[in-house]
Design a protein around this motif. Sequence first.
Motif, PDB file in Angstrom:
ATOM      1  N   THR A  54       0.643  -1.054  -0.166  1.00  0.00           N
ATOM      2  CA  THR A  54      -0.283   0.285  -0.002  1.00  0.00           C
ATOM      3  C   THR A  54       0.848   1.127   0.558  1.00  0.00           C
ATOM      4  O   THR A  54       1.840   1.866   0.967  1.00  0.00           O
ATOM      5  CB  THR A  54      -0.724  -0.054   1.062  1.00  0.00           C
ATOM      6  OG1 THR A  54      -2.167  -1.142   1.739  1.00  0.00           O
ATOM      7  CG2 THR A  54      -1.309   1.347   0.924  1.00  0.00           C
ATOM      8  N   PRO A  55       0.600   2.365  -0.766  1.00  0.00           N
ATOM      9  CA  PRO A  55       1.504   3.683  -0.885  1.00  0.00           C
ATOM     10  C   PRO A  55       1.498   4.364   0.191  1.00  0.00           C
ATOM     11  O   PRO A  55       0.096   4.120   0.865  1.00  0.00           O
ATOM     12  CB  PRO A  55       0.342   4.620  -1.964  1.00  0.00           C
ATOM     13  CG  PRO A  55       0.028   2.901  -2.817  1.00  0.00           C
ATOM     14  CD  PRO A  55      -0.418   2.406  -2.134  1.00  0.00           C
ATOM     15  N   LEU A  61       6.956  13.233   1.075  1.00  0.00           N
ATOM     16  CA  LEU A  61       7.581  11.986   0.708  1.00  0.00           C
ATOM     17  C   LEU A  61       6.469  10.979   0.198  1.00  0.00           C
ATOM     18  O   LEU A  61       5.050  11.102   0.960  1.00  0.00           O
ATOM     19  CB  LEU A  61       8.277  11.344   1.440  1.00  0.00           C
ATOM     20  CG  LEU A  61       8.662   9.661   1.556  1.00  0.00           C
ATOM     21  CD1 LEU A  61      10.248   9.411   0.353  1.00  0.00           C
ATOM     22  CD2 LEU A  61       9.275   9.639   2.940  1.00  0.00           C
ATOM     23  N   LEU A  62       6.273  10.246  -0.724  1.00  0.00           N
ATOM     24  CA  LEU A  62       5.641   9.593  -1.156  1.00  0.00           C
ATOM     25  C   LEU A  62       6.606   8.578  -1.411  1.00  0.00           C
ATOM     26  O   LEU A  62       7.379   8.022  -2.432  1.00  0.00           O
ATOM     27  CB  LEU A  62       5.129  10.162  -2.653  1.00  0.00           C
ATOM     28  CG  LEU A  62       4.201   8.880  -3.625  1.00  0.00           C
ATOM     29  CD1 LEU A  62       2.734   8.671  -2.279  1.00  0.00           C
ATOM     30  CD2 LEU A  62       3.740   8.983  -4.698  1.00  0.00           C
ATOM     31  N   ARG A  83      11.734  -3.652  -4.929  1.00  0.00           N
ATOM     32  CA  ARG A  83      11.595  -2.897  -5.528  1.00  0.00           C
ATOM     33  C   ARG A  83      10.468  -1.219  -4.629  1.00  0.00           C
ATOM     34  O   ARG A  83       9.597  -1.583  -4.840  1.00  0.00           O
ATOM     35  CB  ARG A  83      11.599  -2.368  -7.066  1.00  0.00           C
ATOM     36  CG  ARG A  83      12.615  -2.782  -7.441  1.00  0.00           C
ATOM     37  CD  ARG A  83      14.065  -1.923  -6.965  1.00  0.00           C
ATOM     38  NE  ARG A  83      15.286  -2.503  -7.720  1.00  0.00           N
ATOM     39  CZ  ARG A  83      16.026  -3.767  -7.870  1.00  0.00           C
ATOM     40  NH1 ARG A  83      15.612  -4.702  -6.310  1.00  0.00           N
ATOM     41  NH2 ARG A  83      15.910  -4.259  -8.336  1.00  0.00           N
ATOM     42  N   VAL A  84      10.531  -0.121  -4.337  1.00  0.00           N
ATOM     43  CA  VAL A  84       9.662   0.882  -3.973  1.00  0.00           C
ATOM     44  C   VAL A  84      10.008   2.091  -5.270  1.00  0.00           C
ATOM     45  O   VAL A  84      11.093   2.946  -5.229  1.00  0.00           O
ATOM     46  CB  VAL A  84       9.842   1.145  -2.935  1.00  0.00           C
ATOM     47  CG1 VAL A  84       8.847   2.650  -2.449  1.00  0.00           C
ATOM     48  CG2 VAL A  84       9.458  -0.160  -1.508  1.00  0.00           C
ATOM     49  N   LEU A  85       9.089   2.526  -5.406  1.00  0.00           N
ATOM     50  CA  LEU A  85       9.616   4.129  -6.003  1.00  0.00           C
ATOM     51  C   LEU A  85       8.488   5.200  -5.381  1.00  0.00           C
ATOM     52  O   LEU A  85       7.338   4.832  -4.530  1.00  0.00           O
ATOM     53  CB  LEU A  85       7.865   3.791  -7.804  1.00  0.00           C
ATOM     54  CG  LEU A  85       8.396   5.225  -8.759  1.00  0.00           C
ATOM     55  CD1 LEU A  85       9.656   5.976  -8.887  1.00  0.00           C
ATOM     56  CD2 LEU A  85       6.896   4.631  -9.607  1.00  0.00           C
ATOM     57  N   GLY A  86       9.105   6.247  -5.618  1.00  0.00           N
ATOM     58  CA  GLY A  86       8.642   7.559  -4.589  1.00  0.00           C
ATOM     59  C   GLY A  86       9.282   8.756  -4.884  1.00  0.00           C
ATOM     60  O   GLY A  86      10.273   8.713  -6.077  1.00  0.00           O
ATOM     61  N   VAL A 128       2.256  10.362   9.329  1.00  0.00           N
ATOM     62  CA  VAL A 128       2.094   9.289   7.808  1.00  0.00           C
ATOM     63  C   VAL A 128       0.241   9.002   8.164  1.00  0.00           C
ATOM     64  O   VAL A 128       0.040   8.493   8.667  1.00  0.00           O
ATOM     65  CB  VAL A 128       3.734   8.230   7.923  1.00  0.00           C
ATOM     66  CG1 VAL A 128       3.176   7.710   9.497  1.00  0.00           C
ATOM     67  CG2 VAL A 128       3.256   7.562   7.126  1.00  0.00           C
ATOM     68  N   ARG A 129       0.231   8.204   6.374  1.00  0.00           N
ATOM     69  CA  ARG A 129      -1.253   8.261   5.677  1.00  0.00           C
ATOM     70  C   ARG A 129      -0.775   7.126   5.084  1.00  0.00           C
ATOM     71  O   ARG A 129      -0.058   7.074   3.941  1.00  0.00           O
ATOM     72  CB  ARG A 129      -1.535   9.158   6.210  1.00  0.00           C
ATOM     73  CG  ARG A 129      -2.758   9.915   6.840  1.00  0.00           C
ATOM     74  CD  ARG A 129      -3.670  10.699   6.138  1.00  0.00           C
ATOM     75  NE  ARG A 129      -4.192  10.923   7.242  1.00  0.00           N
ATOM     76  CZ  ARG A 129      -5.416  12.036   7.582  1.00  0.00           C
ATOM     77  NH1 ARG A 129      -6.103  11.936   6.305  1.00  0.00           N
ATOM     78  NH2 ARG A 129      -5.348  12.686   8.177  1.00  0.00           N
ATOM     79  N   PHE A 130      -1.062   6.363   5.329  1.00  0.00           N
ATOM     80  CA  PHE A 130      -1.325   5.117   3.951  1.00  0.00           C
ATOM     81  C   PHE A 130      -2.919   5.896   2.792  1.00  0.00           C
ATOM     82  O   PHE A 130      -3.274   6.785   2.984  1.00  0.00           O
ATOM     83  CB  PHE A 130      -2.634   4.024   4.042  1.00  0.00           C
ATOM     84  CG  PHE A 130      -1.753   3.018   4.900  1.00  0.00           C
ATOM     85  CD1 PHE A 130      -1.996   2.225   6.224  1.00  0.00           C
ATOM     86  CD2 PHE A 130      -0.664   1.618   4.644  1.00  0.00           C
ATOM     87  CE1 PHE A 130      -1.256   0.858   6.803  1.00  0.00           C
ATOM     88  CE2 PHE A 130       0.517   1.312   4.780  1.00  0.00           C
ATOM     89  CZ  PHE A 130      -0.005   0.903   6.384  1.00  0.00           C
ATOM     90  N   ALA A 131      -1.874   5.806   1.624  1.00  0.00           N
ATOM     91  CA  ALA A 131      -2.522   6.531   0.149  1.00  0.00           C
ATOM     92  C   ALA A 131      -3.291   5.388  -0.427  1.00  0.00           C
ATOM     93  O   ALA A 131      -2.903   5.442  -1.495  1.00  0.00           O
ATOM     94  CB  ALA A 131      -1.845   7.521  -0.585  1.00  0.00           C
TER      95      ALA A 131
END
Length: 216
Positions: free
Chosen positions: A107-108, A127-128, A141-144, A168-171
């Motif tokens: 989850t983003p 930050l995403l 991997r993580v894209l941010g 911070v939150r789940f998006a």
Amino acid sequence: MPATGGTMKHDVTRALFTYWNALRGERSAPERGAIDPTAIRAELPFAFILEIDEADSFPIRLAGTRVSALFGRDLQGAAYAGLFAGPGGERDLRGAALPRLVCDDMTPVVAGLEAVTRAGRTLALELLLLPLRHGGRTHARVLGCLTPEAAPVWYGLDPVVGLALRSVRFAHPPAETAPREIVAAGPPERPSAERRRHLFVYEGGRAGASRPPAMA
């Protein structure tokens, strides 16, 4: 932990999330190789890709020019977790562990950070972090992207030396439920021993940091 007012504040954050969400379709995350740099050309300077490693250092495989400029150095090959260390050496373990949380939940996450510079200035950042599959595998991997709330005149001249997590939150995608706040007293738990057997470690960063980061 207090939540930010709204899920995403910045155009870069929203644009990258929208692209990722469209690319994944019905899957929990898209393949890393499916990312087309030309489709996110405006977001590339603020973007980065992390490798998920068993040590939870999360090496930065690719880093956009604006991200590297913020820290006054080429971040390719640096440890994401190492960025969450204050001038006195104190560690923000929750901020450092966010990529693991993103992959565990697929989850983003969108977070508010406070950056401290070498001269003692502070800067608010958004930050995403977005999960990616690699060869069909999760925990790969993580894209941010990392975007300042405002671009001060000293951006790139007074380098950031430490980051601290502020919110911070789940998006969740728009069609799902509203983002829920993550409340935690410490870093997220590591996966069980059984889940850790599915981790994979890949080679480090590549040369060519002077060029825009290639996502393929």
